[in-house]
Motif scaffolding. Sequence first.
Motif, PDB file in Angstrom:
ATOM      1  N   ALA A  85     136.320 -90.030 -24.604  1.00 32.13           N
ATOM      2  CA  ALA A  85     137.637 -89.727 -25.151  1.00 32.13           C
ATOM      3  C   ALA A  85     137.575 -88.453 -25.817  1.00 32.13           C
ATOM      4  O   ALA A  85     138.497 -87.584 -25.621  1.00 32.13           O
ATOM      5  N   LEU A  86     136.566 -87.959 -26.378  1.00 33.63           N
ATOM      6  CA  LEU A  86     136.318 -86.748 -27.120  1.00 33.63           C
ATOM      7  C   LEU A  86     136.431 -85.641 -25.915  1.00 33.63           C
ATOM      8  O   LEU A  86     137.159 -84.596 -25.950  1.00 33.63           O
ATOM      9  N   THR A  87     135.894 -85.596 -24.717  1.00 36.24           N
ATOM     10  CA  THR A  87     135.705 -84.774 -23.735  1.00 36.24           C
ATOM     11  C   THR A  87     137.345 -84.750 -23.334  1.00 36.24           C
ATOM     12  O   THR A  87     137.758 -83.629 -23.159  1.00 36.24           O
ATOM     13  N   ALA A  88     138.163 -85.874 -22.982  1.00 34.67           N
ATOM     14  CA  ALA A  88     139.343 -85.675 -22.540  1.00 34.67           C
ATOM     15  C   ALA A  88     140.385 -85.334 -23.522  1.00 34.67           C
ATOM     16  O   ALA A  88     141.096 -84.138 -22.976  1.00 34.67           O
ATOM     17  N   PHE A  89     140.271 -85.100 -24.692  1.00 37.37           N
ATOM     18  CA  PHE A  89     141.254 -85.025 -25.600  1.00 37.37           C
ATOM     19  C   PHE A  89     140.826 -83.234 -25.860  1.00 37.37           C
ATOM     20  O   PHE A  89     141.744 -82.551 -25.855  1.00 37.37           O
ATOM     21  N   ALA A  90     139.512 -82.877 -25.962  1.00 37.79           N
ATOM     22  CA  ALA A  90     139.190 -81.553 -26.053  1.00 37.79           C
ATOM     23  C   ALA A  90     139.412 -80.702 -24.677  1.00 37.79           C
ATOM     24  O   ALA A  90     139.882 -79.676 -24.642  1.00 37.79           O
ATOM     25  N   GLY A  92     142.084 -81.203 -23.011  1.00 33.19           N
ATOM     26  CA  GLY A  92     143.659 -80.743 -23.222  1.00 33.19           C
ATOM     27  C   GLY A  92     143.607 -79.611 -24.041  1.00 33.19           C
ATOM     28  O   GLY A  92     144.648 -78.796 -23.857  1.00 33.19           O
ATOM     29  N   LEU A  93     142.876 -79.447 -25.219  1.00 32.11           N
ATOM     30  CA  LEU A  93     142.982 -78.240 -26.031  1.00 32.11           C
ATOM     31  C   LEU A  93     142.496 -77.249 -25.292  1.00 32.11           C
ATOM     32  O   LEU A  93     143.197 -75.959 -25.554  1.00 32.11           O
ATOM     33  N   THR A  94     141.501 -77.208 -24.457  1.00 30.85           N
ATOM     34  CA  THR A  94     141.118 -76.101 -23.704  1.00 30.85           C
ATOM     35  C   THR A  94     142.180 -75.628 -22.617  1.00 30.85           C
ATOM     36  O   THR A  94     142.417 -74.312 -22.681  1.00 30.85           O
ATOM     37  N   GLY A  95     142.650 -76.664 -22.186  1.00 29.64           N
ATOM     38  CA  GLY A  95     144.027 -76.440 -21.172  1.00 29.64           C
ATOM     39  C   GLY A  95     145.150 -75.562 -22.041  1.00 29.64           C
ATOM     40  O   GLY A  95     145.391 -74.659 -21.427  1.00 29.64           O
ATOM     41  N   ILE A 127     130.495 -81.131 -27.338  1.00 32.47           N
ATOM     42  CA  ILE A 127     129.870 -82.595 -28.085  1.00 32.47           C
ATOM     43  C   ILE A 127     130.447 -83.701 -27.271  1.00 32.47           C
ATOM     44  O   ILE A 127     129.488 -84.593 -27.068  1.00 32.47           O
ATOM     45  N   GLY A 128     131.572 -83.778 -26.767  1.00 32.76           N
ATOM     46  CA  GLY A 128     132.056 -84.857 -25.970  1.00 32.76           C
ATOM     47  C   GLY A 128     131.320 -84.984 -24.820  1.00 32.76           C
ATOM     48  O   GLY A 128     130.742 -86.111 -24.491  1.00 32.76           O
ATOM     49  N   ALA A 129     130.981 -83.947 -24.102  1.00 31.87           N
ATOM     50  CA  ALA A 129     130.213 -84.045 -22.768  1.00 31.87           C
ATOM     51  C   ALA A 129     128.948 -84.181 -23.034  1.00 31.87           C
ATOM     52  O   ALA A 129     128.243 -84.859 -22.223  1.00 31.87           O
TER      53      ALA A 129
END
Length: 140
Positions: A85-90, A92-95, A127-129
Motif C-alpha cells: 500500500a505504501l509503495t503504491a501511494f508513494a 503516485g507521489l513520485t509520478g 520504505i514501502g519497497a
Amino acid sequence: MRVLVRPHQIPVRLATGLFMLNAGLSKASADEETAAALHGMASGAYPFLKNMEPMTFAKLLSKSEIALGVALLLPVVPSVVAGAALTAFAGGLTGLYLRTPGLRQEGSLRPTPEGMDIAKDTWLVGIGASLLCEELGRRD
C-alpha cells in the motif's frame, strides 16, 4: 507461526505511519482553497482526476493517508500488505513529482526549491519497497 511484523520493522513502520497519519489528519479539515490547490496539482499530473470535485478529492486523499498511516501503525496488518500500500501511494507521489512542470530542474531529476516538498517523499517508495521485498523474499 508466521509473524506479521518483525521487531526490526517496528521503528520504520511507526515513524512512517505517524507521518502518514498526520498528513491525512491535516487534510481532513481542508478548506475550499486548499482542496482546490491539492486537486489542481494532482489533476495536472493525472488528468483522469479533472472531473472530480476538489473537496471530494481532498477528503479521499485525507482518508487514504489516514488509512495508510493506521495500516502501518497496527501490527496486525502484515508488512507485505502495508508495504504494498505504501509503495503504491508513494509511487503516485513520485509520478506527481515527475509529471508536474517546475518541480524539477530542466533536464534533471534534481528538485527545484518548489519541488523539494514532494521530492523528499520519494523515501516513502524506498520504505514501502523494502517492506514488500523483505516479506516477499522470506522463506518460511
